[in-house]
Design a protein around this motif. Structure first.
Motif, PDB file in Angstrom:
ATOM      1  N   PRO A 171      -2.898   2.426   4.708  1.00 17.51           N
ATOM      2  CA  PRO A 171      -4.115   2.147   3.934  1.00 17.51           C
ATOM      3  C   PRO A 171      -5.072   1.192   4.653  1.00 17.51           C
ATOM      4  O   PRO A 171      -6.300   1.356   4.568  1.00 17.51           O
ATOM      5  N   SER A 172      -4.516   0.211   5.379  1.00 13.84           N
ATOM      6  CA  SER A 172      -5.373  -0.754   6.076  1.00 13.84           C
ATOM      7  C   SER A 172      -6.196  -0.104   7.175  1.00 13.84           C
ATOM      8  O   SER A 172      -7.307  -0.561   7.496  1.00 13.84           O
ATOM      9  N   VAL A 173      -5.675   0.969   7.776  1.00 16.62           N
ATOM     10  CA  VAL A 173      -6.406   1.702   8.810  1.00 16.62           C
ATOM     11  C   VAL A 173      -7.409   2.659   8.167  1.00 16.62           C
ATOM     12  O   VAL A 173      -8.541   2.827   8.655  1.00 16.62           O
ATOM     13  N   GLU A 175      -9.239   2.358   5.680  1.00 16.07           N
ATOM     14  CA  GLU A 175     -10.473   1.702   5.230  1.00 16.07           C
ATOM     15  C   GLU A 175     -11.607   1.862   6.237  1.00 16.07           C
ATOM     16  O   GLU A 175     -12.783   1.807   5.866  1.00 16.07           O
ATOM     17  N   GLY A 229       0.755   0.739  10.534  1.00 11.61           N
ATOM     18  CA  GLY A 229      -0.617   0.418  10.897  1.00 11.61           C
ATOM     19  C   GLY A 229      -0.880   0.405  12.383  1.00 11.61           C
ATOM     20  O   GLY A 229      -1.913  -0.118  12.834  1.00 11.61           O
TER      21      GLY A 229
END
Length: 297
Positions: A171-173, A175, A229
């Motif tokens: 999820p962090s990527v 974004e 990530g």
């Protein structure tokens, strides 16, 4: 011309040696010495006037004659066991050995196996996983589930599940991935199939950036690294639905590309056993809407 007097025990020893791929492992199974197995096979070869195995430094290699004889013997021994069990009133347990590419095993098959075992208690299903490199005969398997185009030489194939490749990442990527062009800023994790990313980018109409990310021989490893990530992986979305549902992986784009599918395979010249037929029917039903098993024995 009279047929040679063929020793039944020699045929049984050959069947075990072929299935095990080793005189030593066959001896352990049959509870005899390795020398006894070697002697029985040599005696059988002498009576038949053919060579069944080539003895090489890397192990036993079946000849064409050995490959032709094995499925007939295996089918015959299993049929005799079932007949004897019916006569004596015993329930016959049939062993079924299936090799499965790891991605399919973890992402699709293993969660469904309790239902199969409950509906087919007469089948002792033994699963071994691999990275899509499998030799049914050499590994003593009855069937194998593998990824590809379904056109393997000497192998019959039944389509199970289509594999739609799409970028998956943490999820962090995700974004930072508004459009496919943004992938040029990320580490693109690769499989050993070098055409996958170029074909996906071609589907989007975006030029494929230089591919310099690490190469993996397992989609599971790709998914693990992407979940941490450390990059974006091109993966079969059907096999990672659970990770997506859990929020460990995100599918940032709707675009997918189909390069291969998952197939149930077996040696084309081998008669199907009841266990093979039951497992195939169950797989086809569980894969929802794919082809129906209709192969005769």
């Amino acid at each position: 011309m009279d047929r040679p007097d063929i020793p039944l025990n020699g045929l049984r020893v050959f069947e075990a040696a072929f299935r095990q791929g080793s005189f030593t492992r066959a001896a352990i199974e049959l509870r005899v010495t390795q020398a006894a197995v070697s002697h029985q096979v040599a005696r059988l070869e002498d009576r038949l006037g053919i060579t069944l195995f080539l003895r090489t430094s890397s192990g036993l290699v079946p000849t064409d004659e050995g490959r032709a004889l094995y499925p007939v013997l295996e089918h015959g021994f299993d049929a005799m066991a079932r007949a004897l069990d019916r006569i004596t009133g015993h329930r016959h347990i049939e062993v079924l050995k299936v090799g499965v590419v790891s991605t399919f095993a973890v992402g699709w098959l293993l969660p469904k196996l309790p239902a199969f075992r409950q509906s087919h208690p007469e089948i002792d299903l033994r699963i071994s996983t691999n990275n899509n490199r499998v030799d049914i005969l050499r590994e003593g398997l009855d069937m194998a589930i593998r990824y590809g185009a379904g056109n393997w030489t000497g192998v019959a194939a039944e389509l199970l599940v289509n594999a739609h490749l799409t970028p998956l990442c943490a999820p962090s990527v995700a974004e930072f991935l508004a459009v496919p062009r943004n992938l040029g800023r990320e580490v693109l994790l690769r499989s050993y199939r070098s055409d996958e990313w170029p074909r996906w980018f071609a589907e989007t109409g975006v030029f494929c950036p230089p591919l310099t990310g690490p190469v993996f021989d397992s989609s599971l490893a790709l998914a693990d690294v992407a979940s941490d990530g450390a990059g974006v992986a091109l993966l079969p979305v059907e096999m990672f639905a659970r990770r997506i549902a859990e929020g460990r992986l995100v599918q940032p784009f709707k675009t997918t590309v189909s390069i291969g599918s998952y197939f149930l395979t077996w040696q084309a010249d081998r008669p199907s056993t009841p266990a093979m037929a039951d497992f195939a029917k169950w797989l086809c039903a569980a894969s929802a809407g794919q082809q129906v098993w209709n192969r005769g024995g």
